[in-house]
Scaffold this motif. Structure first.
Motif, short mmCIF file in Angstrom:
data_model
loop_
_atom_site.label_atom_id
_atom_site.label_comp_id
_atom_site.label_asym_id
_atom_site.label_seq_id
_atom_site.Cartn_x
_atom_site.Cartn_y
_atom_site.Cartn_z
N THR A 1 0.86 -1.18 0.00
CA THR A 1 0.00 0.00 0.00
C THR A 1 0.90 1.23 0.00
OG1 THR A 1 -1.53 -1.28 1.35
CG2 THR A 1 -1.96 1.06 1.16
N LEU A 2 0.65 2.13 -0.95
CA LEU A 2 1.46 3.35 -1.09
C LEU A 2 0.65 4.54 -0.60
CD1 LEU A 2 2.62 2.70 -4.79
CD2 LEU A 2 3.64 1.81 -2.68
N LEU A 3 1.20 5.29 0.34
CA LEU A 3 0.53 6.48 0.85
C LEU A 3 1.08 7.69 0.11
CD1 LEU A 3 0.23 4.24 3.04
CD2 LEU A 3 -0.10 6.09 4.64
N CYS A 4 0.21 8.32 -0.67
CA CYS A 4 0.64 9.34 -1.62
C CYS A 4 0.01 10.70 -1.35
CB CYS A 4 0.26 8.92 -3.03
SG CYS A 4 0.96 7.34 -3.56
N ASP A 5 0.65 11.73 -1.93
CA ASP A 5 0.11 13.09 -1.88
C ASP A 5 -0.89 13.29 -3.01
OD1 ASP A 5 1.63 13.48 -4.22
OD2 ASP A 5 3.20 14.60 -3.18
N ALA A 6 -1.33 14.51 -3.22
CA ALA A 6 -2.33 14.81 -4.25
C ALA A 6 -1.82 14.53 -5.66
CB ALA A 6 -2.77 16.25 -4.14
N SER A 7 -0.48 14.50 -5.85
CA SER A 7 0.11 14.22 -7.17
C SER A 7 0.43 12.75 -7.35
CB SER A 7 1.38 15.05 -7.35
OG SER A 7 1.09 16.42 -7.25
N SER A 8 -0.08 11.90 -6.48
CA SER A 8 0.16 10.45 -6.51
C SER A 8 1.62 10.08 -6.31
CB SER A 8 -0.38 9.82 -7.80
OG SER A 8 -1.78 9.94 -7.84
N GLY B 1 -10.64 -15.95 2.15
CA GLY B 1 -10.63 -15.63 0.73
C GLY B 1 -9.68 -14.53 0.33
N ASP B 2 -9.29 -13.66 1.26
CA ASP B 2 -8.36 -12.58 0.94
C ASP B 2 -6.93 -13.05 1.14
OD1 ASP B 2 -10.49 -10.87 0.47
OD2 ASP B 2 -10.41 -9.94 2.45
N LEU B 3 -6.07 -12.76 0.18
CA LEU B 3 -4.65 -13.05 0.33
C LEU B 3 -4.06 -12.12 1.40
CD1 LEU B 3 -1.98 -14.41 -0.67
CD2 LEU B 3 -1.76 -12.46 -2.22
N GLU B 4 -4.40 -10.85 1.31
CA GLU B 4 -3.92 -9.83 2.26
C GLU B 4 -5.05 -8.88 2.59
OE1 GLU B 4 -0.99 -9.66 3.70
OE2 GLU B 4 0.24 -10.95 2.44
N GLN B 5 -4.94 -8.26 3.75
CA GLN B 5 -5.89 -7.22 4.14
C GLN B 5 -5.13 -6.04 4.75
OE1 GLN B 5 -8.67 -9.29 6.73
NE2 GLN B 5 -10.15 -9.36 5.05
N VAL B 6 -5.62 -4.85 4.45
CA VAL B 6 -5.04 -3.62 4.96
C VAL B 6 -6.14 -2.84 5.67
CG1 VAL B 6 -3.90 -1.45 4.34
CG2 VAL B 6 -3.38 -3.55 3.07
N GLU B 7 -5.92 -2.52 6.94
CA GLU B 7 -6.87 -1.72 7.70
C GLU B 7 -6.52 -0.24 7.55
OE1 GLU B 7 -6.89 -2.92 11.80
OE2 GLU B 7 -8.02 -4.75 11.35
N VAL B 8 -7.55 0.57 7.35
CA VAL B 8 -7.37 2.01 7.24
C VAL B 8 -8.32 2.72 8.20
CG1 VAL B 8 -7.40 4.02 5.70
CG2 VAL B 8 -6.76 1.76 4.79
N ASP B 9 -7.74 3.46 9.15
CA ASP B 9 -8.52 4.30 10.05
C ASP B 9 -8.69 5.63 9.33
OD1 ASP B 9 -9.52 6.01 11.97
OD2 ASP B 9 -7.85 5.76 13.37
N LEU B 10 -9.84 5.82 8.70
CA LEU B 10 -10.06 6.99 7.85
C LEU B 10 -9.88 8.30 8.61
CD1 LEU B 10 -13.16 5.72 5.85
CD2 LEU B 10 -10.77 5.80 5.08
N ARG B 11 -10.24 8.33 9.88
CA ARG B 11 -10.11 9.54 10.68
C ARG B 11 -8.68 9.81 11.09
NH1 ARG B 11 -13.59 8.21 15.45
NH2 ARG B 11 -12.57 6.24 15.02
N GLY B 12 -7.83 8.77 11.11
CA GLY B 12 -6.45 8.93 11.55
C GLY B 12 -5.45 9.20 10.45
N VAL B 13 -5.88 9.12 9.20
CA VAL B 13 -4.96 9.35 8.08
C VAL B 13 -4.59 10.84 8.05
CG1 VAL B 13 -4.68 9.26 5.57
CG2 VAL B 13 -5.94 7.44 6.75
N PRO B 14 -3.29 11.15 8.09
CA PRO B 14 -2.86 12.56 8.08
C PRO B 14 -3.34 13.29 6.82
CG PRO B 14 -1.00 11.12 8.56
CD PRO B 14 -2.15 10.23 8.16
N ASP B 15 -3.54 14.58 6.94
CA ASP B 15 -4.06 15.39 5.84
C ASP B 15 -3.18 15.35 4.59
OD1 ASP B 15 -6.22 16.09 7.38
OD2 ASP B 15 -5.37 18.02 8.00
N ASP B 16 -1.85 15.15 4.76
CA ASP B 16 -0.97 15.15 3.59
C ASP B 16 -1.06 13.84 2.80
OD1 ASP B 16 0.31 13.80 5.66
OD2 ASP B 16 2.29 14.61 5.22
N VAL B 17 -1.74 12.83 3.34
CA VAL B 17 -1.98 11.59 2.59
C VAL B 17 -3.33 11.75 1.91
CG1 VAL B 17 -2.34 9.10 2.71
CG2 VAL B 17 -0.63 10.18 4.19
N VAL B 18 -3.29 11.88 0.58
CA VAL B 18 -4.50 12.11 -0.20
C VAL B 18 -4.94 10.84 -0.92
CG1 VAL B 18 -5.48 13.49 -2.09
CG2 VAL B 18 -3.88 14.53 -0.48
N ARG B 19 -3.98 9.99 -1.29
CA ARG B 19 -4.29 8.75 -2.00
C ARG B 19 -3.62 7.57 -1.30
NH1 ARG B 19 -6.70 9.59 -6.65
NH2 ARG B 19 -6.64 11.64 -7.59
#
Length: 189
Positions: A45-52, A83-101
């Motif tokens: 999982t790649l945490l990216c800015d607004a420019s990807s 059924g899932d090979l991998e799972q990634v949990e995302v706390d939507l409220r905890g994602v910093p503002d600079d992570v857009v994608r």
């Protein structure tokens, strides 16, 4: 929420349609009849800015780095749902503002040297579950039939748009695997 699998390029406004949604699980389904290929599939999982562009090397979550620096994104050591090979949990409220994608990718570890490709997959999907109760919210179509010689694949992305979180099915393959994916996201080797 869509009842049928989402096609490449389609998106859905998760938090607009489910206002109380606080977190999601991104479940990746990858399956091949070939055991060697299954054993060498990697999800990241790649945490990216607004420019990807990935914010830093610490913002790549995978088997050697299971959480983002802020711990809002975490790859589970073992999938919670079958059924899932991998799972990634995302706390939507905890994602910093600079992570857009938040971009979900898969690749073959050492795939180029072993003459393996993602074209050997029979199933390649990503689904979104509600973190609170594992209810499936959306799923992608099977992306495997469109693959041939690729060794890397951008499956989907979770992204901010106008204050909401949206989910988009991407399905873009890369012949040069994870190197090509990282190069396009600002982490050229």
């Amino acid at each position: 929420m869509p009842a049928r699998p989402m096609t490449r390029g389609s998106n859905v406004a998760l938090t607009r349609e489910i206002p109380g949604l606080k977190g999601v699980v991104l479940g990746v389904v990858l399956a091949s009849p070939e055991r060697v290929l299954n054993d060498n599939l990697v999800v990241a999982t790649l945490l990216c800015d607004a420019s990807s562009q990935v914010l830093s090397r610490e913002h790549v979550v995978f088997f050697n780095q299971l959480t983002s620096p802020d711990t809002a994104v975490a790859q589970l050591e073992r999938a919670r749902a079958s059924g899932d090979l991998e799972q990634v949990e995302v706390d939507l409220r905890g994602v910093p503002d600079d992570v857009v994608r938040i971009v979900v990718v898969a690749y073959i570890n050492d795939g180029l040297g072993h003459r393996r490709s993602l074209g050997q997959l029979r199933d390649a999907r990503v689904r979104v579950l509600d973190l609170a109760d594992d209810t499936e919210l959306v799923t992608s179509e099977n992306l495997a039939p469109a693959l041939s010689a690729e060794t890397g694949l951008v499956l989907a992305e979770l992204y901010r748009h106008g204050g909401d979180w949206k989910f988009k099915v991407v399905g873009q393959g890369y012949a040069d695997g994870i190197l090509g994916i990282l190069r396009d996201h600002g982490l050229a080797p």
